[in-house]
Design a protein around this motif. Sequence first.
Motif, PDB file in Angstrom:
ATOM      1  N   ARG A 185      53.654  35.914 -32.248  1.00  0.00           N
ATOM      2  CA  ARG A 185      53.391  35.680 -30.831  1.00  0.00           C
ATOM      3  C   ARG A 185      53.616  36.992 -30.080  1.00  0.00           C
ATOM      4  NH1 ARG A 185      57.801  31.032 -29.763  1.00  0.00           N
ATOM      5  NH2 ARG A 185      57.986  30.903 -31.999  1.00  0.00           N
ATOM      6  N   HIS A 186      52.746  37.242 -29.111  1.00  0.00           N
ATOM      7  CA  HIS A 186      52.910  38.412 -28.256  1.00  0.00           C
ATOM      8  C   HIS A 186      53.567  37.982 -26.958  1.00  0.00           C
ATOM      9  CE1 HIS A 186      49.543  40.157 -30.718  1.00  0.00           C
ATOM     10  NE2 HIS A 186      50.396  41.157 -30.679  1.00  0.00           N
ATOM     11  N   GLY A 187      54.418  38.826 -26.439  1.00  0.00           N
ATOM     12  CA  GLY A 187      55.036  38.537 -25.147  1.00  0.00           C
ATOM     13  C   GLY A 187      55.030  39.789 -24.299  1.00  0.00           C
ATOM     14  N   GLU A 188      55.248  39.604 -23.006  1.00  0.00           N
ATOM     15  CA  GLU A 188      55.386  40.764 -22.121  1.00  0.00           C
ATOM     16  C   GLU A 188      56.786  41.348 -22.290  1.00  0.00           C
ATOM     17  OE1 GLU A 188      52.944  42.007 -20.723  1.00  0.00           O
ATOM     18  OE2 GLU A 188      51.475  40.399 -20.506  1.00  0.00           O
ATOM     19  N   LEU A 189      56.957  42.610 -21.931  1.00  0.00           N
ATOM     20  CA  LEU A 189      58.297  43.200 -21.938  1.00  0.00           C
ATOM     21  C   LEU A 189      59.191  42.365 -21.019  1.00  0.00           C
ATOM     22  CD1 LEU A 189      57.410  47.000 -21.684  1.00  0.00           C
ATOM     23  CD2 LEU A 189      58.492  45.867 -23.623  1.00  0.00           C
ATOM     24  N   PRO A 190      60.403  42.028 -21.462  1.00  0.00           N
ATOM     25  CA  PRO A 190      61.250  41.142 -20.636  1.00  0.00           C
ATOM     26  C   PRO A 190      61.857  41.857 -19.431  1.00  0.00           C
ATOM     27  CG  PRO A 190      62.365  41.679 -22.694  1.00  0.00           C
ATOM     28  CD  PRO A 190      61.008  42.319 -22.766  1.00  0.00           C
ATOM     29  N   ILE A 191      61.039  42.010 -18.404  1.00  0.00           N
ATOM     30  CA  ILE A 191      61.497  42.542 -17.111  1.00  0.00           C
ATOM     31  C   ILE A 191      61.145  41.474 -16.075  1.00  0.00           C
ATOM     32  CG2 ILE A 191      61.290  44.391 -15.403  1.00  0.00           C
ATOM     33  CD1 ILE A 191      60.338  46.256 -17.626  1.00  0.00           C
ATOM     34  N   GLY A 192      62.139  41.048 -15.292  1.00  0.00           N
ATOM     35  CA  GLY A 192      61.921  39.957 -14.346  1.00  0.00           C
ATOM     36  C   GLY A 192      62.362  38.637 -14.969  1.00  0.00           C
ATOM     37  N   ILE A 193      62.597  37.660 -14.117  1.00  0.00           N
ATOM     38  CA  ILE A 193      63.119  36.376 -14.615  1.00  0.00           C
ATOM     39  C   ILE A 193      62.067  35.635 -15.444  1.00  0.00           C
ATOM     40  CG2 ILE A 193      63.892  34.081 -13.870  1.00  0.00           C
ATOM     41  CD1 ILE A 193      65.450  35.487 -11.656  1.00  0.00           C
ATOM     42  N   GLU A 194      60.858  35.599 -14.950  1.00  0.00           N
ATOM     43  CA  GLU A 194      59.801  34.864 -15.649  1.00  0.00           C
ATOM     44  C   GLU A 194      59.614  35.399 -17.080  1.00  0.00           C
ATOM     45  OE1 GLU A 194      57.866  32.609 -13.763  1.00  0.00           O
ATOM     46  OE2 GLU A 194      56.504  32.024 -15.387  1.00  0.00           O
ATOM     47  N   ASN A 195      59.466  36.713 -17.201  1.00  0.00           N
ATOM     48  CA  ASN A 195      59.259  37.301 -18.531  1.00  0.00           C
ATOM     49  C   ASN A 195      60.483  37.122 -19.413  1.00  0.00           C
ATOM     50  OD1 ASN A 195      56.749  38.133 -17.759  1.00  0.00           O
ATOM     51  ND2 ASN A 195      57.214  40.303 -17.652  1.00  0.00           N
ATOM     52  N   ASN A 196      61.677  37.209 -18.824  1.00  0.00           N
ATOM     53  CA  ASN A 196      62.893  37.032 -19.622  1.00  0.00           C
ATOM     54  C   ASN A 196      63.050  35.594 -20.088  1.00  0.00           C
ATOM     55  OD1 ASN A 196      64.852  39.299 -20.184  1.00  0.00           O
ATOM     56  ND2 ASN A 196      64.214  39.764 -18.089  1.00  0.00           N
ATOM     57  N   ASP A 197      62.712  34.659 -19.219  1.00  0.00           N
ATOM     58  CA  ASP A 197      62.810  33.255 -19.638  1.00  0.00           C
ATOM     59  C   ASP A 197      61.911  33.007 -20.855  1.00  0.00           C
ATOM     60  OD1 ASP A 197      64.584  32.832 -17.612  1.00  0.00           O
ATOM     61  OD2 ASP A 197      63.243  31.642 -16.350  1.00  0.00           O
ATOM     62  N   SER A 198      60.704  33.565 -20.807  1.00  0.00           N
ATOM     63  CA  SER A 198      59.784  33.389 -21.944  1.00  0.00           C
ATOM     64  C   SER A 198      60.339  34.086 -23.189  1.00  0.00           C
ATOM     65  CB  SER A 198      58.410  34.000 -21.647  1.00  0.00           C
ATOM     66  OG  SER A 198      57.900  33.476 -20.480  1.00  0.00           O
ATOM     67  N   PHE A 199      60.906  35.262 -22.994  1.00  0.00           N
ATOM     68  CA  PHE A 199      61.457  36.041 -24.114  1.00  0.00           C
ATOM     69  C   PHE A 199      62.607  35.284 -24.787  1.00  0.00           C
ATOM     70  CE2 PHE A 199      64.798  39.369 -25.080  1.00  0.00           C
ATOM     71  CZ  PHE A 199      64.244  39.812 -26.264  1.00  0.00           C
ATOM     72  N   PHE A 200      63.563  34.808 -23.976  1.00  0.00           N
ATOM     73  CA  PHE A 200      64.709  34.113 -24.565  1.00  0.00           C
ATOM     74  C   PHE A 200      64.279  32.787 -25.191  1.00  0.00           C
ATOM     75  CE2 PHE A 200      67.192  37.209 -22.213  1.00  0.00           C
ATOM     76  CZ  PHE A 200      68.273  37.404 -23.062  1.00  0.00           C
ATOM     77  N   ALA A 201      63.308  32.114 -24.579  1.00  0.00           N
ATOM     78  CA  ALA A 201      62.824  30.852 -25.167  1.00  0.00           C
ATOM     79  C   ALA A 201      62.189  31.123 -26.530  1.00  0.00           C
ATOM     80  CB  ALA A 201      61.809  30.200 -24.224  1.00  0.00           C
ATOM     81  N   ALA A 202      61.447  32.224 -26.643  1.00  0.00           N
ATOM     82  CA  ALA A 202      60.806  32.564 -27.925  1.00  0.00           C
ATOM     83  C   ALA A 202      61.866  32.887 -28.985  1.00  0.00           C
ATOM     84  CB  ALA A 202      59.860  33.743 -27.740  1.00  0.00           C
ATOM     85  N   LEU A 203      62.900  33.622 -28.588  1.00  0.00           N
ATOM     86  CA  LEU A 203      63.963  33.955 -29.554  1.00  0.00           C
ATOM     87  C   LEU A 203      64.703  32.695 -29.992  1.00  0.00           C
ATOM     88  CD1 LEU A 203      65.665  37.240 -28.263  1.00  0.00           C
ATOM     89  CD2 LEU A 203      63.964  36.975 -30.064  1.00  0.00           C
ATOM     90  N   ALA A 204      65.003  31.834 -29.027  1.00  0.00           N
ATOM     91  CA  ALA A 204      65.727  30.591 -29.354  1.00  0.00           C
ATOM     92  C   ALA A 204      64.900  29.766 -30.332  1.00  0.00           C
ATOM     93  CB  ALA A 204      66.015  29.809 -28.080  1.00  0.00           C
ATOM     94  N   ASP A 205      63.610  29.741 -30.099  1.00  0.00           N
ATOM     95  CA  ASP A 205      62.722  28.976 -30.970  1.00  0.00           C
ATOM     96  C   ASP A 205      62.703  29.575 -32.376  1.00  0.00           C
ATOM     97  OD1 ASP A 205      60.851  27.020 -31.504  1.00  0.00           O
ATOM     98  OD2 ASP A 205      59.178  28.397 -31.164  1.00  0.00           O
TER      99      ASP A 205
END
Length: 460
Positions: free
Chosen positions: A267-287
């Motif tokens: 899966r590709h994600g945006e660099l985790p800068i900002g709350i929205e991008n970080n929420d997606s980043f941490f959700a992907a890691l948790a998954d």
Amino acid sequence: MSAALPARPPSAPFTSTRNACKLCEPLGASLAYRGIAGCIPLIHGSQGCSTYIRRYCISHFREPLDVASSNFAETAAIFGGRDNLFTALDNVSRSYKPRAIGISSTCLSETIGENVPMYLKQYLRERADTAPALFYASTPSYRGTHMDGFHEALFAAVSSLTGSDSAPAEEEPGRRINLISSLVSTEDLRELHRILSSFGAPYTLLPDYSETMDGVSWETYQKLGPGGTEIEDIRKMRGAAGTLYLGHPPGSDAGRWLEERHAVPLRHGELPIGIENNDSFFAALADLAGKETPELWIKERGRLIDAYIDGHKYLNGKRALIYGEEDFVCALASFLDEVGVVPVIAATGASGGSFKERVRGALRNTRQPVEIAGDADFVEMLEMARFLKPDFVMGHSKGLFLSRELGIPLVRCGFPIHDRIGGQRILHLGYRGTLNLFDLLCNSLLAAKQDQHDRGYTYL
Ligand code: SF4
């Protein structure tokens, strides 16, 4: 969503780049190679290319960077550089004793049509017992930017070390996470380590130049210092539970290789800068880890929201000019949009790819006209800025002239920062990195306002 722009006076037609907002491809490749433990970059071309890359990177990282060269002169430029390459590989192997050599081509060697993959096969046939691992990235600078080179080098290392056979990977306890990152700061890499470690799963972070380009002071000089992603950990990427790729490589994609050849979901994600991008980043890691996000990061998220509340009145409605690498600008656009800043100009020197769509997608709250420019140079940005009137510019130190011409502050972040100390240690990623950027931005604007005030003020 962004609205249509009002008519802007057309720029004078111009075909060449004036003050480029991009760097040379082998520069990005060399940096990625230094993120692999025991790997030395080697440029197949002239000495000047490697000297430029070393000088450019040292000014940002304040750390030595050895980049070998096959040292083309007139003869090699006319008859080919096979012998030069063999000599360079021998010399580097003898004097550095590297575990790997990361080779990149240059404008010159590409223009004369060097078949480097064939040369390397011949070299490995002749020195099968003594040669280190060899990676090769084709990086003609007239085709792309340093980010193309960066992603090409990662692809070269991963494809070479994980192989193309589909034999099952070695079993290991736990669900390994592959995290491949676009170009970020050394402090960002350390933050990614902290985040990954907190999930308690084995992981491979690639590349990792956090030590090689920002290490400790040594008693005696070491040719190849410690640090970098271990070659064994790159090999293990083929057996991971999944790959999270921070950024969207426009060409070769190491994550895609792992998915297609070794069935590792990508899966590709945006660099985790900002709350929205970080929420997606941490959700992907948790998954991927099969675990909840640790409480530590939930608290950091809360602290960030608290800071947004404290500082929003200083940012709301401000207009920004942001520029730099595609991945970085997309993430900055998302962050600025959520703190009420309108990035009226979002520009990158890269062409093609999905830059415009990604920036548009990041601007969830912006209702004002926005100019999103790919393949842009700094002169073009200045022309746009005279019309769109940003309140500040945000990006690397090459934007200083924009800030001077426009009489507005420059908020330094990204790569390179050549005119300040500590550019390599700016933290951008994660909730903590976003908080750092938020404070930096608020304080830069406050300082500019204070400086223009007749009497100044000491209390907000
Ligand atoms: S000639 Fe090409 S490869 Fe060499 S430094 Fe210049 S842009 Fe980079």
